[in-house]
Design a protein around this motif. Structure first.
Motif: not given
Length: 377
Positions: A202-212
């Motif tokens: 979940p943290v990686a998913i949140a990081a990618v969403t943030l980056n995009a």
């Protein structure tokens, strides 16, 4: 004679660069052409959404497809498809066709995005994984910067920029087909849907969403924000270039640090620093060199969050399961890229420094989310 591992790393970085190029070039060119056709912002936004549809479709079957087809064949197919689609847009100026073409472009992008990350991870050792992912992320940022450069040099008219992008991607496909590359093999697909893979990281998913969300917001609004504060158009456009240069050059020292410290804690530090840095934008934008310095450092720190999350995921998962997680990350990347600029526009209408406050809130919210998940685990 170039060693096979070095040649393979260079090839994977090239794939990452092509993903960034195909996305940044096509997004700008297609939007400009649709506007010239007289379409409203709503229709242009609907066409942008088709890219996300293509990403969603691909994320559901890519983990199984890569086992059957192999990474190299799929990457070459995606490169050829992306090149053909770039040529198809100016060659087929029929509005109704541009929607399915955009879906196909999203599918090609998702393949390049996921498999380049998976391939890079397979070539990395645990001792140097962060540095390897830092080089990968830097190549990704170069690709994102290359699209606007091509557009500024060749201009949006006549389809020349489309053809130039296609030619570069075809050259990359020829290099990926070169024999001797080290390519990972997968014996069986990982079971489950993208939702299962999202729940696993979940943290990686949140990081990618943030980056995009933040990356596409910056490309769209940073210059407008600076112009509203009194910067000239040429100087305002230069700010994005400074930020991108920082995002590229600072990944190597961030990766070096990431291989020597607790990576999860390092992510929290980077996120908190990115949030604090965005809050400084309104204070320094009145001074040219202070602005350049801050944005250079901020670009590297912010993209470093993504670099470290790729590293953490790569150290915890492997094989087809890693493909599934990266596919889910590619899916939410499309969601973040779609929603980020929309919400940023609302924030900028609400207050003069809405862009800075919006980005600071996103980075700070991610830091709190990651800290909460770390505490629970």
């Amino acid at each position: 004679m170039i060693r096979p591992d070095i040649l393979s790393r260079a090839a994977v970085c090239l794939v990452a660069l092509m993903f960034g190029l195909s996305y940044s070039l096509s997004a700008a060119l297609i939007a400009l052409d649709l506007a010239k056709m007289g379409l409203s912002e709503g229709w242009i936004g609907a066409n942008v959404a088709m890219h996300a549809v293509g990403v969603l479709i691909t994320a559901t079957f890519l983990p199984k497809l890569v086992v059957r087809t192999g990474i190299r064949r799929l990457v070459i197919f995606a490169l050829l498809l992306a090149a053909g689609l770039l040529v198809a847009f100016p060659a087929l100026p029929f509005l109704w066709l541009w929607f399915p073409l955009r879906i196909l472009l999203g599918m090609a992008s998702e393949i390049l995005f996921v498999l380049s990350e998976t391939w890079t991870n397979s070539l990395s050792t645990e001792e140097t994984r962060a540095q390897s992912m830092a080089v990968y992320t830097a190549a990704l940022s170069v690709g994102f910067a290359l699209g606007p450069v091509i557009l500024s040099v060749l201009g949006p008219d006549g389809g020349i920029a489309f053809w130039a992008g296609a030619a570069i991607i075809l050259a990359a496909a020829a290099l990926i087909a070169w024999p001797g590359l080290e390519v990972p093999q997968f014996d069986k697909p990982a079971p489950g849907s993208p939702l299962r893979f999202m729940a696993m990281a979940p943290v990686a998913i949140a990081a990618v969403t943030l980056n995009a969300a933040v990356e596409t917001t910056g490309l769209s609004f940073l210059s407008l924000y600076a112009i509203a504060l009194g910067w000239a158009e040429g100087e305002a456009a230069r700010l994005m270039a400074v930020m991108m240069i920082g995002a590229i050059l600072l990944q190597l020292p961030i990766g070096w640090i990431g291989d020597r410290v607790n990576r999860t804690g390092f992510v929290l530090i980077l996120a908190a620093a990115a949030s604090a840095g965005a809050l400084l934008w309104p204070l320094v934008l009145g001074n040219e060199w202070a602005t350049y310095t801050l944005l250079f450092i901020w670009g590297g720190v912010f993209v470093g969050i993504y670099t470290m999350m790729l590293t953490i995921v790569g150290s915890r998962f492997a094989g087809a399961e890693l493909v599934g997680i990266y596919a889910a990350m590619g899916l939410v990347w499309g969601v973040g890229a779609l929603l980020g600029p929309v919400l940023a526009g609302v924030a900028m209408e609400a207050t003069r420094h809405g862009l800075a406050y919006y980005i600071a809130a996103l980075c700070g919210g991610f830091a709190l989310f990651a800290a909460t998940k770390q505490r629970k685990s």
